[in-house]
Design an enzyme around this catalytic site. Sequence first.
Site, short mmCIF file in Angstrom:
data_model
loop_
_atom_site.label_atom_id
_atom_site.label_comp_id
_atom_site.label_asym_id
_atom_site.label_seq_id
_atom_site.Cartn_x
_atom_site.Cartn_y
_atom_site.Cartn_z
N GLY A 89 0.81 -1.21 0.00
CA GLY A 89 0.00 0.00 0.00
C GLY A 89 0.84 1.25 0.00
N THR A 94 11.93 -10.13 10.19
CA THR A 94 11.02 -9.21 9.52
C THR A 94 11.52 -7.77 9.61
OG1 THR A 94 9.62 -9.07 11.50
CG2 THR A 94 9.02 -10.70 9.84
N GLY A 111 8.64 2.36 15.44
CA GLY A 111 8.30 1.92 14.09
C GLY A 111 9.54 1.81 13.23
N GLU A 171 9.43 2.82 7.83
CA GLU A 171 9.71 3.94 6.94
C GLU A 171 11.07 4.57 7.11
OE1 GLU A 171 5.56 6.09 6.15
OE2 GLU A 171 5.68 5.24 8.16
#
Length: 692
Positions: free
Chosen positions: A230, A580, A648, A651
């Site tokens: 996405g 991951t 996170g 990004e």
Amino acid sequence: MTGSVGAPAERREGREKVSGTARYAGEFHFPGRAQAWPVPAGVARGRVTAVDTAAALAVPGVLAVLTHENAPRLAEPDDPTLALLQNARVPHRGWFVALVVAETLEAARAGAAAVRVAYDAEEHDVTLTASHPGVYVPEEANGGHPAVREQGDPDGAFAASAARVDVAYRVPPLHNHPMEPHTSTARWEDGRLTVHTSSQGTGAVRAVLAKLFGLPEERIVVTAEHVGGGFGSKGTPRPDVVLAAMAARETGRPVTVALPRRCLPAVVGHRAPTLHRLRLGAGADGRLASLTHEVTTYTSRIKEFVEQAAVPARVMYAAPHSRTVHRVAALDVPSPSWMRAPGEAPGMYALESALDELATELGMDPVELRVRNEPDVEPDSGRPFSSRHLVECLREGARRFGWAGRDPRPGVRREGPLLLGTGVAAATYPVMVGPSTATARALPDGSFLVRINATDIGTGARTVLAQVGADALGVPLERVRIEVGSTELPSAPLAGGSSGTASWGWAVHDACAGLARRPAGQGLDHRADTTGAADAESGFARHAFGAHFAEVAVDTVTGEVRVGRLLGVYAAGRILNARTARSQFVGGMTMGLGMALTEGSTMDAAFGDFTESDLASYHVPVHADVAEIEAHWLDEEDSRLNPMGSKGIGEIGIVGTAAAIGNAVHHATGVRLRELPLTPDRVLTGLLGRRT
């Protein structure tokens, strides 16, 4: 604790994906399912004056053609890009003016080609310049950031600085091209709507559909079990899901809408172009006295979207005098939207490139220049950092990369026709966390079921959440099952802003920890809601940081730039799954590589259209585009984030890569190229200018 968190556990859904049993939004083959194909507007601005559907309806298998004259009426959406087929207005080229529904995809496509649309075209303006007469300063940039921030006297401090850099950079429009295009399958039964959609958050889709169609949310179920990428463009509902629901209601049959790839640049959002002006002033010792970052971008006329590209400059370096400004012009262009690392990706490219220019001006090592301007607190807010290990990332990256042996002189390393160079850039991305709910249940067979409406967009969220749950329960990982991706599950925010795991994991941890604390016989279920905790104001500035290093070879004959090595070192809190996480970091770096060398779009001023509208002309990087790519991280502990101590990671990998490559190209050639991408024609032009 079982030690599940941090382990390189394999993706739980990996076998389904490689074996073809994982079902995506377009693969729900309900009886009687129809297919639909949209008709995009052929003018850049104007009105539809007539739609001739006769030829389309005559195509064998065509069931219906929806236009603004016969489509179901919708309530006015909060997002104007979803007011589909509601009136004759055409705000930009590519806006959908009809939808053909047919028995097969081939018939729908043929029917769409047969629709004839007449327009009253108007003059349009799609060209962005820094001096555009329509440029204005908005109230806010994206994310609620003030459009302007100023401290001290940046102009006076700049004029008085011993070393000064005043430069302009340009980042072109960039497009989201997920492997799975935007797709939705909708069906109505007894006044209830069920939708399978490719989305980063089903809760938002349900809320929007409920408002548009005047339904209570409890009569709508939205699922997104598997999502083929996405990158921000599926963060909010897009036209496919609204059109699918409209067509299904009109025909009484399940309908799938899979947007053609060539339509994506015009209707699902894109990264708007950004024009940057950087003015850096420093003393002879390299300490910044003045930092000014001004950004000009565009938005569409129907929806304001302002890329927050100057915001990273408020975080990165200590400068007593600073100014950051966002300006925007409303043009007749498709509405920009989120694209991975919005704001940070283009903003840090310009800032880190300008900082490299300042290092050259000072004759200082670019790693040391960054270290010398490390702030004690966040420069803009004055808040202490919850953790900030950028210097350690730079030092560790330099050690791993062999930076100490670098000859700082540009254009001196050569192998035949190849010029070789290395570059560095820093990276930052904010820590964002939202409230979530989750449930944990003990099952009779000794396993546990954790349920949360998270969305796994290919990042391995299922696996990592199971690891968090297993550790909180104190059981082996294989005893924890996870259900995600449906509005029938406990509510949770979308997968975006690198906030997914930090938000969902908090609720999963609390649900599982609460269940583990229950005495025997006191119940087999526990529900957790992190509202009031996850969204509480923090007294700390919370960010992830990283350092990127690149080595390039520039072919003086062809102008081609080849990246031989990419290295990233990150400080991103506790890493929850080594396997991951590395995949996420490498994926971000690869996206940054594309931003630097291959990705870019051109707005055709005459037609108001993007000329690079598919993967034949919009080039994304492949394995052969980088010989060696490595991602490493520091063992960073930060107790001020969430129970897992995680930040996170989706990004930050992209943020510094483009600048590191651009800086390496300068080191290789002695030529500073300030417009992306660094294509062979631009490189050759620069080399020719150096020779003359």
